[in-house]
Scaffold this active site. Sequence first.
Site, PDB file in Angstrom:
ATOM      1  N   ASN A 209       0.842  -1.195   0.000  1.00  0.00           N
ATOM      2  CA  ASN A 209       0.000   0.000   0.000  1.00  0.00           C
ATOM      3  C   ASN A 209       0.880   1.248   0.000  1.00  0.00           C
ATOM      4  O   ASN A 209       2.112   1.150  -0.063  1.00  0.00           O
ATOM      5  CB  ASN A 209      -0.948  -0.023   1.206  1.00  0.00           C
ATOM      6  CG  ASN A 209      -0.199  -0.198   2.516  1.00  0.00           C
ATOM      7  OD1 ASN A 209       0.578   0.650   2.923  1.00  0.00           O
ATOM      8  ND2 ASN A 209      -0.417  -1.348   3.166  1.00  0.00           N
ATOM      9  N   ASP A 278      -4.960  -6.499   4.545  1.00  0.00           N
ATOM     10  CA  ASP A 278      -6.120  -7.262   5.002  1.00  0.00           C
ATOM     11  C   ASP A 278      -6.141  -8.673   4.405  1.00  0.00           C
ATOM     12  O   ASP A 278      -6.731  -9.583   4.982  1.00  0.00           O
ATOM     13  CB  ASP A 278      -7.414  -6.537   4.618  1.00  0.00           C
ATOM     14  CG  ASP A 278      -7.562  -5.223   5.360  1.00  0.00           C
ATOM     15  OD1 ASP A 278      -7.179  -5.160   6.539  1.00  0.00           O
ATOM     16  OD2 ASP A 278      -8.051  -4.250   4.750  1.00  0.00           O
ATOM     17  N   LYS A 288       9.770 -17.003 -10.092  1.00  0.00           N
ATOM     18  CA  LYS A 288       9.035 -15.920 -10.724  1.00  0.00           C
ATOM     19  C   LYS A 288       7.967 -16.469 -11.669  1.00  0.00           C
ATOM     20  O   LYS A 288       8.233 -17.324 -12.508  1.00  0.00           O
ATOM     21  CB  LYS A 288      10.007 -15.028 -11.500  1.00  0.00           C
ATOM     22  CG  LYS A 288       9.343 -13.877 -12.227  1.00  0.00           C
ATOM     23  CD  LYS A 288      10.370 -13.068 -13.006  1.00  0.00           C
ATOM     24  CE  LYS A 288       9.671 -11.983 -13.827  1.00  0.00           C
ATOM     25  NZ  LYS A 288      10.634 -11.207 -14.636  1.00  0.00           N
ATOM     26  N   PHE A 322      -5.322   3.347  14.420  1.00  0.00           N
ATOM     27  CA  PHE A 322      -5.459   4.356  13.382  1.00  0.00           C
ATOM     28  C   PHE A 322      -6.523   3.920  12.396  1.00  0.00           C
ATOM     29  O   PHE A 322      -6.702   2.720  12.139  1.00  0.00           O
ATOM     30  CB  PHE A 322      -4.127   4.570  12.652  1.00  0.00           C
ATOM     31  CG  PHE A 322      -3.249   5.597  13.301  1.00  0.00           C
ATOM     32  CD1 PHE A 322      -3.012   6.818  12.686  1.00  0.00           C
ATOM     33  CD2 PHE A 322      -2.666   5.353  14.539  1.00  0.00           C
ATOM     34  CE1 PHE A 322      -2.212   7.772  13.288  1.00  0.00           C
ATOM     35  CE2 PHE A 322      -1.864   6.293  15.151  1.00  0.00           C
ATOM     36  CZ  PHE A 322      -1.632   7.517  14.514  1.00  0.00           C
ATOM     37  N   LYS A 336     -14.836   1.252  14.698  1.00  0.00           N
ATOM     38  CA  LYS A 336     -13.570   0.531  14.811  1.00  0.00           C
ATOM     39  C   LYS A 336     -13.071   0.516  16.253  1.00  0.00           C
ATOM     40  O   LYS A 336     -12.586  -0.506  16.750  1.00  0.00           O
ATOM     41  CB  LYS A 336     -12.525   1.175  13.899  1.00  0.00           C
ATOM     42  CG  LYS A 336     -11.214   0.425  13.812  1.00  0.00           C
ATOM     43  CD  LYS A 336     -10.312   1.014  12.725  1.00  0.00           C
ATOM     44  CE  LYS A 336      -9.052   0.182  12.537  1.00  0.00           C
ATOM     45  NZ  LYS A 336      -8.199   0.700  11.432  1.00  0.00           N
ATOM     46  N   LYS A 340     -12.695  -3.124  18.193  1.00  0.00           N
ATOM     47  CA  LYS A 340     -11.327  -3.589  18.422  1.00  0.00           C
ATOM     48  C   LYS A 340     -10.792  -3.227  19.807  1.00  0.00           C
ATOM     49  O   LYS A 340      -9.621  -3.407  20.095  1.00  0.00           O
ATOM     50  CB  LYS A 340     -10.426  -3.050  17.316  1.00  0.00           C
ATOM     51  CG  LYS A 340     -10.947  -3.498  15.942  1.00  0.00           C
ATOM     52  CD  LYS A 340     -10.003  -3.242  14.807  1.00  0.00           C
ATOM     53  CE  LYS A 340     -10.613  -3.719  13.487  1.00  0.00           C
ATOM     54  NZ  LYS A 340      -9.692  -3.568  12.337  1.00  0.00           N
TER      55      LYS A 340
END
Length: 406
Positions: A209, A278, A288, A322, A336, A340
């Site tokens: 990301n 995730d 490869k 976060f 959230k 959590k």
Amino acid sequence: MLDGKTILLGVTGGIAAYKAAVLCSKLVQKGAQVHVIMTESAARFITPLTLQTLSRNPVHTDTFNEEDPAVVAHINLADRADLVLIAPATANSLAKLAAGLADDMLSTTLLATTAPIIAAPAMNVHMYEHPATVANMETLGRRGVRFIDPGTGQLACGYVAKGRLAEPEEIVQAVELYLASRSMLLGKEVVVTAGGTVERFDPVRYLTNDSSGKMGFAIAEAARDLGAQVTLIAARTTAPTPGGVELVQVESAQQMLDAVLSRADSADVVVKAAAVADYRPIIRHETKLKKTGDTLIIEMEKTTDILAELGRRKNGQFLVGFAAETDRLEEHAMDKLQRKNCDLIVANDVTMEGAGFNVDTNAVSIFDRDGLVEALPVLGKRETADRLMRLVADRLAGSAKAGVKL
């Protein structure tokens, strides 16, 4: 807070150098051991003898004047300092510090020290507002240098504007407050995660990301500067690694999970700022993958939710999560936090300019179980981290006083 502290006072060449005499005297009266380094220009405004008399220590002006053969003077001073205070800090001295120049006793010592640095700028208003000076101060701020804002009033050039050195009493108070803050998390163990995890599907390709790790690194630095023992668990990052922390390098979500869980039980605070995948490829190919068709299907499986696992296992730790969102910020953040079992959630809208990935600023809203605690405007990530970790420290102190187990 100053009793027994070693303060390195750097005096640079502006007319406000005359205030350094009062500042030095007040620091000594507070119990500090003050060692003064003057630039050649500063010595034209106020004599070294004045500051030697007030500090009761030799004043250093020349890199090559090595009076004690047992030590290298600028390294010895750099190592001994609990804090370096530059007052006044001219535009030239800030530019040299930002560029890493070391061509006199003060700049050489500044480059060698690992002590915190506070600068009190003093200059003409146009010099203070010049883009070069602004950029230099921003650069130094990202490195952790703190600034005491100049006051507004009559300047030596005749202008009535911002640029005059803060009064000695204000500078001493700022130094005391800063040193006091460095014990806010003293004796606490803080674990911080940062960066974006990497999920490989063959030896040369992976899914990741946009996280740079800058926010997590800033949090680790802020916790360190508040006196905590910090463990930084970092995945893929683009930011320079902070010093003074234990760095644990990981790559995948699983590796980060293992590293975090092995340290969470002994931690007082866990801040999960990393952007963790995730999902991960079910099959990781050993060689490869070759191009064989117009499409490629990669089957994925869910990774373990690290924050949720920490919340489930929580046994006294203060847990900060976060939430990077694109819409319905408060709703998603509160959901959230509840799901959590976090103590705080730091949420930002990554579509907002200055608050997304790979930038040096952020704009966040901090929530607890009662809702919004504080909404911070666009700030440098280091300042955002400072505000967050001071809030965490205050919550820990308040819980300790109330006898509450988090």
